[in-house]
Design a protein around this motif. Structure first.
Motif, PDB file in Angstrom:
ATOM      1  N   HIS A 179       0.836  -1.206   0.000  1.00  0.00           N
ATOM      2  CA  HIS A 179       0.000   0.000   0.000  1.00  0.00           C
ATOM      3  C   HIS A 179       0.874   1.260   0.000  1.00  0.00           C
ATOM      4  N   GLU A 180       1.968   1.225   0.738  1.00  0.00           N
ATOM      5  CA  GLU A 180       2.877   2.381   0.766  1.00  0.00           C
ATOM      6  C   GLU A 180       3.490   2.628  -0.612  1.00  0.00           C
ATOM      7  N   ALA A 181       3.830   1.542  -1.319  1.00  0.00           N
ATOM      8  CA  ALA A 181       4.393   1.701  -2.659  1.00  0.00           C
ATOM      9  C   ALA A 181       3.366   2.273  -3.632  1.00  0.00           C
ATOM     10  N   LEU A 182       2.096   1.875  -3.488  1.00  0.00           N
ATOM     11  CA  LEU A 182       1.053   2.378  -4.381  1.00  0.00           C
ATOM     12  C   LEU A 182       0.754   3.852  -4.137  1.00  0.00           C
ATOM     13  N   GLU A 183       1.032   4.342  -2.941  1.00  0.00           N
ATOM     14  CA  GLU A 183       0.853   5.761  -2.672  1.00  0.00           C
ATOM     15  C   GLU A 183       1.868   6.601  -3.435  1.00  0.00           C
ATOM     16  N   LEU A 184       3.022   6.015  -3.749  1.00  0.00           N
ATOM     17  CA  LEU A 184       4.052   6.734  -4.480  1.00  0.00           C
ATOM     18  C   LEU A 184       3.868   6.646  -5.990  1.00  0.00           C
ATOM     19  N   ASN A 185       3.425   5.451  -6.461  1.00  0.00           N
ATOM     20  CA  ASN A 185       3.364   5.248  -7.909  1.00  0.00           C
ATOM     21  C   ASN A 185       2.487   4.030  -8.195  1.00  0.00           C
ATOM     22  N   GLU A 186       2.043   3.905  -9.459  1.00  0.00           N
ATOM     23  CA  GLU A 186       1.298   2.723  -9.889  1.00  0.00           C
ATOM     24  C   GLU A 186       2.298   1.587 -10.077  1.00  0.00           C
ATOM     25  N   CYS A 187       2.496   0.807  -9.043  1.00  0.00           N
ATOM     26  CA  CYS A 187       3.525  -0.225  -9.025  1.00  0.00           C
ATOM     27  C   CYS A 187       2.885  -1.580  -9.308  1.00  0.00           C
ATOM     28  N   ALA A 188       3.337  -2.264 -10.370  1.00  0.00           N
ATOM     29  CA  ALA A 188       2.743  -3.548 -10.761  1.00  0.00           C
ATOM     30  C   ALA A 188       2.988  -4.621  -9.710  1.00  0.00           C
ATOM     31  N   THR A 189       4.199  -4.673  -9.155  1.00  0.00           N
ATOM     32  CA  THR A 189       4.494  -5.715  -8.170  1.00  0.00           C
ATOM     33  C   THR A 189       3.715  -5.501  -6.877  1.00  0.00           C
ATOM     34  N   ALA A 190       3.392  -4.259  -6.539  1.00  0.00           N
ATOM     35  CA  ALA A 190       2.565  -4.002  -5.356  1.00  0.00           C
ATOM     36  C   ALA A 190       1.156  -4.562  -5.563  1.00  0.00           C
ATOM     37  N   TYR A 191       0.606  -4.358  -6.754  1.00  0.00           N
ATOM     38  CA  TYR A 191      -0.703  -4.942  -7.055  1.00  0.00           C
ATOM     39  C   TYR A 191      -0.648  -6.471  -7.015  1.00  0.00           C
ATOM     40  N   ILE A 192       0.469  -7.038  -7.473  1.00  0.00           N
ATOM     41  CA  ILE A 192       0.615  -8.500  -7.436  1.00  0.00           C
ATOM     42  C   ILE A 192       0.557  -9.007  -6.002  1.00  0.00           C
ATOM     43  N   LEU A 193       1.298  -8.353  -5.118  1.00  0.00           N
ATOM     44  CA  LEU A 193       1.315  -8.787  -3.721  1.00  0.00           C
ATOM     45  C   LEU A 193      -0.076  -8.693  -3.092  1.00  0.00           C
ATOM     46  N   LEU A 194      -0.782  -7.598  -3.360  1.00  0.00           N
ATOM     47  CA  LEU A 194      -2.123  -7.436  -2.793  1.00  0.00           C
ATOM     48  C   LEU A 194      -3.090  -8.469  -3.375  1.00  0.00           C
ATOM     49  N   ALA A 195      -2.967  -8.763  -4.669  1.00  0.00           N
ATOM     50  CA  ALA A 195      -3.836  -9.767  -5.280  1.00  0.00           C
ATOM     51  C   ALA A 195      -3.557 -11.149  -4.728  1.00  0.00           C
ATOM     52  N   GLU A 196      -2.308 -11.434  -4.435  1.00  0.00           N
ATOM     53  CA  GLU A 196      -1.958 -12.756  -3.918  1.00  0.00           C
ATOM     54  C   GLU A 196      -2.339 -12.925  -2.458  1.00  0.00           C
ATOM     55  N   GLU A 197      -2.166 -11.889  -1.630  1.00  0.00           N
ATOM     56  CA  GLU A 197      -2.245 -12.077  -0.192  1.00  0.00           C
ATOM     57  C   GLU A 197      -3.388 -11.334   0.488  1.00  0.00           C
ATOM     58  N   GLU A 198      -3.790 -10.176  -0.027  1.00  0.00           N
ATOM     59  CA  GLU A 198      -4.844  -9.426   0.663  1.00  0.00           C
ATOM     60  C   GLU A 198      -6.234  -9.763   0.128  1.00  0.00           C
ATOM     61  N   ALA A 199      -6.368 -10.033  -1.169  1.00  0.00           N
ATOM     62  CA  ALA A 199      -7.678 -10.344  -1.751  1.00  0.00           C
ATOM     63  C   ALA A 199      -8.221 -11.640  -1.134  1.00  0.00           C
ATOM     64  N   THR A 200      -9.472 -11.605  -0.690  1.00  0.00           N
ATOM     65  CA  THR A 200     -10.077 -12.770  -0.044  1.00  0.00           C
ATOM     66  C   THR A 200     -10.914 -13.605  -1.005  1.00  0.00           C
ATOM     67  N   THR A 201     -11.131 -13.141  -2.216  1.00  0.00           N
ATOM     68  CA  THR A 201     -11.867 -13.898  -3.230  1.00  0.00           C
ATOM     69  C   THR A 201     -11.116 -13.816  -4.553  1.00  0.00           C
ATOM     70  N   ILE A 202     -11.433 -14.754  -5.460  1.00  0.00           N
ATOM     71  CA  ILE A 202     -10.799 -14.748  -6.776  1.00  0.00           C
ATOM     72  C   ILE A 202     -11.237 -13.518  -7.573  1.00  0.00           C
ATOM     73  N   VAL A 203     -12.470 -13.054  -7.362  1.00  0.00           N
ATOM     74  CA  VAL A 203     -12.950 -11.862  -8.070  1.00  0.00           C
ATOM     75  C   VAL A 203     -12.101 -10.649  -7.693  1.00  0.00           C
ATOM     76  N   GLU A 204     -11.826 -10.482  -6.389  1.00  0.00           N
ATOM     77  CA  GLU A 204     -10.986  -9.365  -5.948  1.00  0.00           C
ATOM     78  C   GLU A 204      -9.567  -9.515  -6.496  1.00  0.00           C
ATOM     79  N   ALA A 205      -9.058 -10.748  -6.490  1.00  0.00           N
ATOM     80  CA  ALA A 205      -7.707 -10.975  -7.001  1.00  0.00           C
ATOM     81  C   ALA A 205      -7.629 -10.628  -8.485  1.00  0.00           C
ATOM     82  N   GLU A 206      -8.647 -11.012  -9.264  1.00  0.00           N
ATOM     83  CA  GLU A 206      -8.649 -10.710 -10.691  1.00  0.00           C
ATOM     84  C   GLU A 206      -8.683  -9.201 -10.937  1.00  0.00           C
TER      85      GLU A 206
END
Length: 399
Positions: free
Chosen positions: A207-234
């Motif tokens: 989340h801290e990285a996303l505040e600085l820039n649109e970071c692809a790897t930050a979105y990857i981490l959130l999709a893998e670990e924070e999303a609780t459903t496949i819809v959120e991950a997608e």
């Protein structure tokens, strides 16, 4: 008492090893002394002269014949190794040396401490030392937040071990980081996040990285670990795709300007391929299997040389779900090759297709009378190869 007994046994073992070392040294010097004393009765000098005369009388034809014979024997050994590897998926010489010769020569060190034995305590003290095994990446791995955590909520147990987390952390650092991350603040934060062991700390860093820039790897981490459903991950992976494509295009234009830019482009390529592969897996898990197959095929055509993510194994899983067995056979014909490392997915899928081809007309009574046909023998050999490669798959499937 148990610890004292264990310590006494360890001391006794070290004493025996120490004594054997010196006994072998003493035996060697005794043999040298005996040879020196008996050099006259054994006529060692005469024998050496005879051997020297024999070697001097050899013609070039002998050496040509010797070279040809050794080449023939080496070729036969190579052919046997190739046949054995095609049948069993492993090297015969390597298997014999690791399984039989290495324990005799003391290659397995049971006294060396390991992280697993230190964490397991007394429960691990009774385990026997096993030969070194090869670790293969699992291309069918689940999402941590949407799937692994669901198992934790239902059973109260952690599905991933410390060893699993360590392997995935190494992959994340290899694929998603490079030496130029310090030049981009968001990537510098994510480089530390992939090394972080606490899940909440990793998510906070993303989340801290996303505040600085649109970071692809930050979105990857959130999709893998924070999303609780496949819809959120997608949804998060689609945002990662948008950011990843922008980075990929920019680094593609600069990749030939130096080694630094080339490493950055390689990292951006890994990120882009990983995102597209995960989006295809999301589509399959959400019931859009044909769309997932198309995405995987397009990805394999776009990056044919990037095989480290084993996208073809995800494709096999989707094709089996569609019961497109002809397409599965076509994929196997391309990737079930001796030059490529085998996997449980390839071995068991090949065994499934060969067993399916003979299962309709197979009869135990008829087979006992006439014996197995060629197709039935091939199916049996494929099943044996799969079980020998990974015997745990049937147990996991049953459970």
């Amino acid at each position: 008492m148990a610890e004292a007994g264990t310590g006494f046994l360890e001391q006794l073992k070290s004493c025996i090893v120490w004594s054997w070392t010196y006994l072998w040294t003493l035996w060697f010097f005794v043999m040298l002394f005996l040879v020196y004393i008996l050099r006259v009765p054994l006529r060692i000098n005469d024998n050496l002269s005879t051997v020297s005369m024999f070697l001097n009388t050899l013609t070039p034809k002998f050496y040509v014949a010797l070279t040809g014979t050794s080449s023939l024997i080496s070729g036969l050994i190579l052919i046997f190794e190739w046949w054995y590897f095609r049948k069993y998926g492993t090297s015969f010489i390597e298997q014999v040396s690791v399984s039989h010769l290495r324990p005799l020569l003391g290659g397995v060190d049971s006294s060396a401490p390991s992280a697993a034995s230190a964490a397991g305590g007394d429960a691990d003290s009774s385990r026997q030392s096993v030969s070194e095994c090869k670790v293969w990446r699992n291309p069918l791995n689940l999402f941590r937040g949407a799937e692994y955590n669901r198992y934790t909520w239902v059973t109260g147990r952690e599905p991933l071990t410390y060893y699993d987390m360590n392997l995935s952390a190494q992959d994340h650092q290899t694929f998603f980081t490079c030496d130029t991350d310090h030049l981009r603040p968001a990537d510098a934060i994510m480089q530390k996040a992939w090394r972080e062991r606490n899940p909440q700390a990793r998510i906070s860093a993303a989340h801290e990285a996303l505040e600085l820039n649109e970071c692809a790897t930050a979105y990857i981490l959130l999709a893998e670990e924070e999303a609780t459903t496949i819809v959120e991950a997608e949804k998060l992976f689609k945002q990662a795709l948008k950011a990843g494509e922008g980075c990929y295009r920019r680094s593609q234009q600069l990749q030939h300007h130096g080694a630094q830019y080339e490493a950055q482009h390689r990292r951006d390529t890994n990120v882009l391929v990983y995102i597209k592969r995960r989006l295809a897996m999301c589509a399959r898990k959400l019931g859009r299997t044909r769309e997932a197959v198309k995405m995987m095929r397009d990805l394999m055509k776009e990056f044919p040389l990037l095989s480290m993510f084993n996208i073809h194994e995800n494709l096999l899983e989707a094709l089996l779900e569609l019961q497109a067995y002809a397409d599965v056979q076509a994929v196997l014909a391309k990737y079930d090759d001796i030059s490529l490392p085998k996997s449980a997915t390839i071995c068991y899928t090949a065994a499934l297709l060969k067993a399916r081809a003979v299962s309709d007309k197979f009869s135990p009574e008829a087979a006992s009378r006439r014996g197995l046909s060629t197709a039935e023998m091939n199916a049996v050999e494929a099943i044996h190869r799969a079980v020998e490669f990974n015997p745990h798959v049937p147990k996991v499937s049953i459970e």
